[in-house]
Design a protein around this motif. Sequence first.
Motif, PDB file in Angstrom:
ATOM      1  N   LEU A   1     -13.883   9.732   6.945  1.00  0.00           N
ATOM      2  CA  LEU A   1     -13.026   9.732   5.768  1.00  0.00           C
ATOM      3  C   LEU A   1     -12.128   8.506   5.882  1.00  0.00           C
ATOM      4  CD1 LEU A   1     -11.177  12.772   4.254  1.00  0.00           C
ATOM      5  CD2 LEU A   1     -10.052  10.575   4.486  1.00  0.00           C
ATOM      6  N   ASP A   2     -12.151   7.649   4.858  1.00  0.00           N
ATOM      7  CA  ASP A   2     -11.384   6.413   4.923  1.00  0.00           C
ATOM      8  C   ASP A   2      -9.985   6.590   4.344  1.00  0.00           C
ATOM      9  OD1 ASP A   2     -10.932   3.830   5.617  1.00  0.00           O
ATOM     10  OD2 ASP A   2     -12.075   2.926   3.995  1.00  0.00           O
ATOM     11  N   TYR A   3      -9.906   7.044   3.092  1.00  0.00           N
ATOM     12  CA  TYR A   3      -8.575   7.237   2.510  1.00  0.00           C
ATOM     13  C   TYR A   3      -8.616   8.206   1.337  1.00  0.00           C
ATOM     14  CZ  TYR A   3     -10.271   3.422  -0.583  1.00  0.00           C
ATOM     15  OH  TYR A   3     -11.001   2.632  -1.431  1.00  0.00           O
ATOM     16  N   ILE A   4      -7.426   8.642   0.933  1.00  0.00           N
ATOM     17  CA  ILE A   4      -7.278   9.591  -0.165  1.00  0.00           C
ATOM     18  C   ILE A   4      -7.425   8.875  -1.494  1.00  0.00           C
ATOM     19  CG2 ILE A   4      -5.680  11.196  -1.294  1.00  0.00           C
ATOM     20  CD1 ILE A   4      -4.399  11.632   1.436  1.00  0.00           C
ATOM     21  N   GLY A   5      -8.128   9.512  -2.418  1.00  0.00           N
ATOM     22  CA  GLY A   5      -8.300   8.936  -3.745  1.00  0.00           C
ATOM     23  C   GLY A   5      -9.669   8.291  -3.892  1.00  0.00           C
ATOM     24  N   PRO A   6     -10.058   7.963  -5.128  1.00  0.00           N
ATOM     25  CA  PRO A   6     -11.347   7.317  -5.374  1.00  0.00           C
ATOM     26  C   PRO A   6     -11.413   5.961  -4.680  1.00  0.00           C
ATOM     27  CG  PRO A   6     -10.333   8.098  -7.422  1.00  0.00           C
ATOM     28  CD  PRO A   6      -9.292   8.187  -6.364  1.00  0.00           C
ATOM     29  N   CYS A   7     -12.611   5.542  -4.325  1.00  0.00           N
ATOM     30  CA  CYS A   7     -12.781   4.228  -3.709  1.00  0.00           C
ATOM     31  C   CYS A   7     -12.370   3.146  -4.702  1.00  0.00           C
ATOM     32  CB  CYS A   7     -14.246   4.018  -3.304  1.00  0.00           C
ATOM     33  SG  CYS A   7     -14.809   5.128  -2.003  1.00  0.00           S
ATOM     34  N   LYS A   8     -11.730   2.130  -4.199  1.00  0.00           N
ATOM     35  CA  LYS A   8     -11.299   1.033  -5.045  1.00  0.00           C
ATOM     36  C   LYS A   8     -11.295  -0.251  -4.228  1.00  0.00           C
ATOM     37  CE  LYS A   8      -6.313   1.508  -4.194  1.00  0.00           C
ATOM     38  NZ  LYS A   8      -4.982   1.666  -4.836  1.00  0.00           N
ATOM     39  N   TYR A   9     -11.083  -1.353  -4.886  1.00  0.00           N
ATOM     40  CA  TYR A   9     -11.037  -2.630  -4.190  1.00  0.00           C
ATOM     41  C   TYR A   9      -9.756  -2.716  -3.367  1.00  0.00           C
ATOM     42  CZ  TYR A   9     -10.412  -7.621  -3.379  1.00  0.00           C
ATOM     43  OH  TYR A   9     -10.194  -8.839  -2.796  1.00  0.00           O
ATOM     44  N   ILE A  10      -9.904  -2.974  -2.075  1.00  0.00           N
ATOM     45  CA  ILE A  10      -8.762  -3.146  -1.183  1.00  0.00           C
ATOM     46  C   ILE A  10      -8.647  -4.630  -0.861  1.00  0.00           C
ATOM     47  CG2 ILE A  10      -7.722  -2.540   1.026  1.00  0.00           C
ATOM     48  CD1 ILE A  10      -7.982  -0.156  -0.808  1.00  0.00           C
ATOM     49  N   GLU A  11      -7.512  -5.213  -1.173  1.00  0.00           N
ATOM     50  CA  GLU A  11      -7.312  -6.635  -0.938  1.00  0.00           C
ATOM     51  C   GLU A  11      -7.445  -6.990   0.543  1.00  0.00           C
ATOM     52  OE1 GLU A  11      -3.658  -8.079  -2.509  1.00  0.00           O
ATOM     53  OE2 GLU A  11      -3.831  -6.934  -4.362  1.00  0.00           O
ATOM     54  N   THR A  12      -7.868  -8.215   0.798  1.00  0.00           N
ATOM     55  CA  THR A  12      -7.937  -8.714   2.164  1.00  0.00           C
ATOM     56  C   THR A  12      -6.528  -8.849   2.733  1.00  0.00           C
ATOM     57  OG1 THR A  12      -9.962  -9.941   1.677  1.00  0.00           O
ATOM     58  CG2 THR A  12      -8.715 -10.614   3.632  1.00  0.00           C
ATOM     59  N   CYS A  13      -6.359  -8.400   3.965  1.00  0.00           N
ATOM     60  CA  CYS A  13      -5.048  -8.478   4.617  1.00  0.00           C
ATOM     61  C   CYS A  13      -4.897  -9.832   5.292  1.00  0.00           C
ATOM     62  CB  CYS A  13      -4.917  -7.353   5.643  1.00  0.00           C
ATOM     63  SG  CYS A  13      -3.393  -7.417   6.607  1.00  0.00           S
ATOM     64  N   LEU A  14      -3.946 -10.608   4.836  1.00  0.00           N
ATOM     65  CA  LEU A  14      -3.690 -11.921   5.417  1.00  0.00           C
ATOM     66  C   LEU A  14      -2.901 -11.788   6.718  1.00  0.00           C
ATOM     67  CD1 LEU A  14      -2.628 -13.811   2.154  1.00  0.00           C
ATOM     68  CD2 LEU A  14      -4.920 -13.630   3.163  1.00  0.00           C
ATOM     69  N   ASP A  15      -2.984 -12.807   7.555  1.00  0.00           N
ATOM     70  CA  ASP A  15      -2.274 -12.772   8.839  1.00  0.00           C
ATOM     71  C   ASP A  15      -0.777 -12.561   8.646  1.00  0.00           C
ATOM     72  OD1 ASP A  15      -4.662 -13.200  10.106  1.00  0.00           O
ATOM     73  OD2 ASP A  15      -4.329 -15.336  10.463  1.00  0.00           O
ATOM     74  N   SER A  16      -0.209 -13.239   7.662  1.00  0.00           N
ATOM     75  CA  SER A  16       1.229 -13.113   7.413  1.00  0.00           C
ATOM     76  C   SER A  16       1.590 -11.690   6.991  1.00  0.00           C
ATOM     77  CB  SER A  16       1.662 -14.102   6.325  1.00  0.00           C
ATOM     78  OG  SER A  16       0.942 -13.878   5.117  1.00  0.00           O
ATOM     79  N   GLU A  17       0.724 -11.062   6.205  1.00  0.00           N
ATOM     80  CA  GLU A  17       0.968  -9.687   5.754  1.00  0.00           C
ATOM     81  C   GLU A  17       0.814  -8.706   6.909  1.00  0.00           C
ATOM     82  OE1 GLU A  17      -0.563  -9.814   1.142  1.00  0.00           O
ATOM     83  OE2 GLU A  17      -2.083  -9.805   2.727  1.00  0.00           O
ATOM     84  N   LEU A  18      -0.135  -8.987   7.796  1.00  0.00           N
ATOM     85  CA  LEU A  18      -0.343  -8.116   8.948  1.00  0.00           C
ATOM     86  C   LEU A  18       0.900  -8.090   9.833  1.00  0.00           C
ATOM     87  CD1 LEU A  18      -2.398  -6.355  10.482  1.00  0.00           C
ATOM     88  CD2 LEU A  18      -3.065  -8.403  11.754  1.00  0.00           C
ATOM     89  N   ASN A  19       1.568  -9.215   9.957  1.00  0.00           N
ATOM     90  CA  ASN A  19       2.779  -9.281  10.769  1.00  0.00           C
ATOM     91  C   ASN A  19       3.934  -8.498  10.148  1.00  0.00           C
ATOM     92  OD1 ASN A  19       1.518 -10.971  12.639  1.00  0.00           O
ATOM     93  ND2 ASN A  19       2.144 -12.836  11.569  1.00  0.00           N
ATOM     94  N   GLU A  20       3.890  -8.315   8.835  1.00  0.00           N
ATOM     95  CA  GLU A  20       4.945  -7.583   8.140  1.00  0.00           C
ATOM     96  C   GLU A  20       4.772  -6.070   8.261  1.00  0.00           C
ATOM     97  OE1 GLU A  20       4.583  -8.900   4.165  1.00  0.00           O
ATOM     98  OE2 GLU A  20       5.323 -10.933   4.544  1.00  0.00           O
TER      99      GLU A  20
ATOM    100  N   PRO B   1      -3.436   8.446   3.747  1.00  0.00           N
ATOM    101  CA  PRO B   1      -2.479   8.287   2.645  1.00  0.00           C
ATOM    102  C   PRO B   1      -2.013   6.850   2.454  1.00  0.00           C
ATOM    103  CG  PRO B   1      -1.808  10.047   4.153  1.00  0.00           C
ATOM    104  CD  PRO B   1      -2.861   9.250   4.838  1.00  0.00           C
ATOM    105  N   LEU B   2      -2.106   6.029   3.509  1.00  0.00           N
ATOM    106  CA  LEU B   2      -1.522   4.697   3.455  1.00  0.00           C
ATOM    107  C   LEU B   2      -2.446   3.623   2.886  1.00  0.00           C
ATOM    108  CD1 LEU B   2       0.353   4.477   6.889  1.00  0.00           C
ATOM    109  CD2 LEU B   2       1.240   5.212   4.671  1.00  0.00           C
ATOM    110  N   ILE B   3      -3.729   3.724   3.185  1.00  0.00           N
ATOM    111  CA  ILE B   3      -4.659   2.648   2.824  1.00  0.00           C
ATOM    112  C   ILE B   3      -4.611   2.248   1.355  1.00  0.00           C
ATOM    113  CG2 ILE B   3      -7.115   2.053   2.650  1.00  0.00           C
ATOM    114  CD1 ILE B   3      -7.560   3.418   5.290  1.00  0.00           C
ATOM    115  N   PRO B   4      -4.594   3.201   0.397  1.00  0.00           N
ATOM    116  CA  PRO B   4      -4.591   2.784  -1.010  1.00  0.00           C
ATOM    117  C   PRO B   4      -3.362   1.971  -1.406  1.00  0.00           C
ATOM    118  CG  PRO B   4      -5.184   5.097  -0.812  1.00  0.00           C
ATOM    119  CD  PRO B   4      -4.657   4.670   0.517  1.00  0.00           C
ATOM    120  N   MET B   5      -2.286   2.085  -0.628  1.00  0.00           N
ATOM    121  CA  MET B   5      -1.037   1.408  -0.990  1.00  0.00           C
ATOM    122  C   MET B   5      -0.650   0.299  -0.040  1.00  0.00           C
ATOM    123  SD  MET B   5       0.778   4.957  -1.925  1.00  0.00           S
ATOM    124  CE  MET B   5      -0.221   5.679  -0.634  1.00  0.00           C
ATOM    125  N   GLU B   6      -1.061   0.396   1.202  1.00  0.00           N
ATOM    126  CA  GLU B   6      -0.777  -0.639   2.203  1.00  0.00           C
ATOM    127  C   GLU B   6      -2.120  -1.211   2.640  1.00  0.00           C
ATOM    128  OE1 GLU B   6       1.770  -2.060   3.630  1.00  0.00           O
ATOM    129  OE2 GLU B   6       3.511  -0.900   2.972  1.00  0.00           O
TER     130      GLU B   6
END
Length: 291
Positions: A131-150, A246-251
Amino acid sequence: MKIICKKKNLFCLLIYTKTCATADQEPEVGTNPVQVEVGDFDEAIDVEEETVEDIVDNPCLNYHCKKGKVCEVDEGNTPMCVCQDPSTCPPADAEFEHVCGTDNKTYDSSCHFFATKCALEGTKKGHKLHLDYIGPCKYIETCLDSELNEFPLRMRDWLKNVLVTLYERDEDNNLLTEKQKLRVKKIYENEKRLQAGDHSLDLLAHDFEKNYNMYIFPVHWQFGQLDQHPVDGYLTHTELAPLRAPLIPMEHCTTRFFEECDSDSDKYIALEEWASCFGLKEQDVDKDLII
């Protein structure tokens, strides 16, 4: 279970009913998703209590099967677990009951997902399906290095505030044990504590450096909340699911963050790896803090 989305800080917290607050509502700190109903996300065995009479009449009433399986009796009236037919799962009442699998397929509910996964047991596809995340599958943006540090900046602050909120609401030790409350009390009463709110990343980074000791226990506590099936000092994909889902669809950096936490790529996150991901110093990793 209630889903409350924090304004500008998209960590979604599970409380009691499945309703989502709008973006215009005030931010609210809620209960850690791991502490409430994790049954939709994990593959733990369900536990029920039945009377002796019930057990005699139906052996399945006291025979527990993991998610995706149901109990049936054989010709000798012996209970056994078999894969559930997905068509027997209750239909989803709303979109929020849908879940997305790691195969990028939307399932009507967690029941449908685990029943499907069970039917694939023993196959390469079934081994990789989670199980990956809650809610219908959708496009998840690529996580940039700068965003990963945040990502850990917000996560650390969130964990600290969750613990403080549990401490404030805990009257009967149902949320925290006495030992945990003693740890959180020190954080709660510290006048230097950064109060919950919509803070800039710079302020979060500064507070972590200035008040580092306040973040040590929350990071350890979350590891202990997740390490449940079994309690062995390592986090598996399944054990992470109550927090990840719960986090993947939003983070959108969630998946990459936890993947890179597994620094030796052995599919398990040890406490040392977990602590390092959240910026704790090696000398501050302490198994005794997992109360």
